[in-house]
Design a protein around this motif. Sequence first.
Motif, short mmCIF file in Angstrom:
data_model
loop_
_atom_site.label_atom_id
_atom_site.label_comp_id
_atom_site.label_asym_id
_atom_site.label_seq_id
_atom_site.Cartn_x
_atom_site.Cartn_y
_atom_site.Cartn_z
N SER A 297 -57.83 -18.40 -10.29
CA SER A 297 -57.55 -18.31 -8.86
C SER A 297 -57.29 -16.86 -8.48
O SER A 297 -56.54 -16.15 -9.17
CB SER A 297 -56.34 -19.16 -8.50
OG SER A 297 -56.62 -20.53 -8.66
N PRO A 298 -57.85 -16.39 -7.39
CA PRO A 298 -57.71 -14.98 -7.02
C PRO A 298 -56.36 -14.68 -6.39
O PRO A 298 -55.58 -15.58 -6.08
CB PRO A 298 -58.83 -14.78 -6.00
CG PRO A 298 -58.95 -16.12 -5.34
CD PRO A 298 -58.72 -17.12 -6.45
N ALA A 299 -56.10 -13.41 -6.17
CA ALA A 299 -54.89 -12.99 -5.50
C ALA A 299 -54.94 -13.37 -4.03
O ALA A 299 -56.01 -13.54 -3.44
CB ALA A 299 -54.71 -11.48 -5.65
N MET A 300 -53.76 -13.51 -3.43
CA MET A 300 -53.62 -13.84 -2.01
C MET A 300 -52.77 -12.77 -1.33
O MET A 300 -51.85 -12.22 -1.94
CB MET A 300 -52.95 -15.20 -1.84
CG MET A 300 -52.66 -15.61 -0.40
SD MET A 300 -51.59 -17.08 -0.28
CE MET A 300 -52.65 -18.35 -0.98
N GLY A 301 -53.06 -12.50 -0.06
CA GLY A 301 -52.26 -11.55 0.70
C GLY A 301 -52.31 -10.16 0.09
O GLY A 301 -53.39 -9.61 -0.13
N HIS A 302 -51.15 -9.59 -0.22
CA HIS A 302 -51.09 -8.26 -0.84
C HIS A 302 -51.12 -8.34 -2.35
O HIS A 302 -50.98 -7.33 -3.03
CB HIS A 302 -49.85 -7.51 -0.38
CG HIS A 302 -48.63 -8.36 -0.25
ND1 HIS A 302 -48.08 -9.04 -1.31
CD2 HIS A 302 -47.87 -8.65 0.82
CE1 HIS A 302 -47.02 -9.71 -0.91
NE2 HIS A 302 -46.88 -9.50 0.39
N GLY A 303 -51.29 -9.56 -2.90
CA GLY A 303 -51.43 -9.72 -4.34
C GLY A 303 -50.13 -9.80 -5.11
O GLY A 303 -50.14 -9.83 -6.34
N GLN A 304 -49.00 -9.84 -4.40
CA GLN A 304 -47.69 -9.91 -5.05
C GLN A 304 -46.88 -11.05 -4.44
O GLN A 304 -47.11 -11.45 -3.30
CB GLN A 304 -46.94 -8.59 -4.87
CG GLN A 304 -47.68 -7.38 -5.39
CD GLN A 304 -46.96 -6.08 -5.05
OE1 GLN A 304 -45.84 -6.10 -4.55
NE2 GLN A 304 -47.60 -4.97 -5.33
N PHE A 305 -45.91 -11.55 -5.20
CA PHE A 305 -45.00 -12.54 -4.64
C PHE A 305 -44.16 -11.89 -3.54
O PHE A 305 -43.71 -10.75 -3.71
CB PHE A 305 -44.10 -13.12 -5.72
CG PHE A 305 -44.79 -14.09 -6.64
CD1 PHE A 305 -45.05 -15.39 -6.22
CD2 PHE A 305 -45.19 -13.70 -7.90
CE1 PHE A 305 -45.68 -16.29 -7.06
CE2 PHE A 305 -45.83 -14.59 -8.76
CZ PHE A 305 -46.08 -15.89 -8.33
#
Length: 376
Positions: A297-305
């Motif tokens: 699954s790819p990153a979402m948003g800025h890629g960080q929690f």
Amino acid sequence: MALIVNLLPLLFSAALVYSDRSTVPLKSFKISENVIYDCIDIYKQPGLDHPLLINHKIQTKPSFSPHDPSFSPHDPTNQTSNNATYKMKIACPYGTVPILRNTKGFNTNAQFFAEKYFNPLTADSPLTHIAGVRSESGPYRGVQAFFTAYNLDLRDDEASYTQIYIGSGLNNEANFLMTGLMINPSLYGNDSVWTFGFWQGKDGKGCYNTGCPGFVQISQRVPIAHPLGMKPLESGNINPFIHQDKKTGNWWLSTLVYKAPMINIGYWPKELFNLMDYGGNIVGAGGIVHASSYGSSPAMGHGQFPKAIPTDGSTTFEDVQVMNSNYEPHRMDYFPIEKLLDSPQCYGIEIGINQPRHHDHRGFFFDVGGPGGNNC
């Protein structure tokens, strides 16, 4: 939750536009090697070829604009410098509109994606994950937000979206509209951040942008789908506004600009829908990803929690507002809201609580993001 889950497969089902039409463009603009816009006669644009629009009369501008000063974007210092929407060198001649050019082969590939992922009546949404908020206390007449999408490293068969949406569902049928930013290499042919619009109407029909008839482009300068920039651009931001016209019932897609007139990009005619004559009964905003067929699954948003209380201006959504049935704008949290998160091990969401308006955070805001992974 069932309605939004049922809609997720559609996010990865269609593509851009095929402008190999009999109409000869009056002018063309080459943005990059593979991104070309043709200036097509506004009355011969592909959106009007829909069979439900045979007798449709083009509306050149909305019949109203919200006057409440709170229903307008704030002024982050990077909005003008980072927002490539207003840097685009597109200026179609009077009477024409920009239509993105693509090949037959590209549309064939898009159709493959549509058949593979189009399943709006299934409660399962294979390979998709969501983090966001929604409200089902409609009817609503519009939704807007200021949000940011970041360049991410995605495989060719992955996609990551940041979006707002409004829609209605009844008896396993759904009408809805959405807009935002996406990275989708399989469809766009590159891993840049692109703007997009999507609709689904009567009989489950619909598609992205002007990839099939339906959306009516009005702006001569700002097309519904365009890249915000190629790498190494760090991010792109927009302030889109979907709203139903008071007089015609058409659904407009506009862009709110700080201290400038609203840019009305175009609209989805009311004839396309059978469940949204009096607004939509659901609104939402958030991030959605589509995983690789290999399971990653790819990153979402800025890629960080997300951080517990974002204070550094990195929130992905700010100024999320909704218009009620009387066209009155309110913060989204004026209505009952539900938080959506189906894969907390890979993605997260943090909602701002009564944050005062100041430079970095305005009104109702929240942050979504996450690194993704193989066990989402």
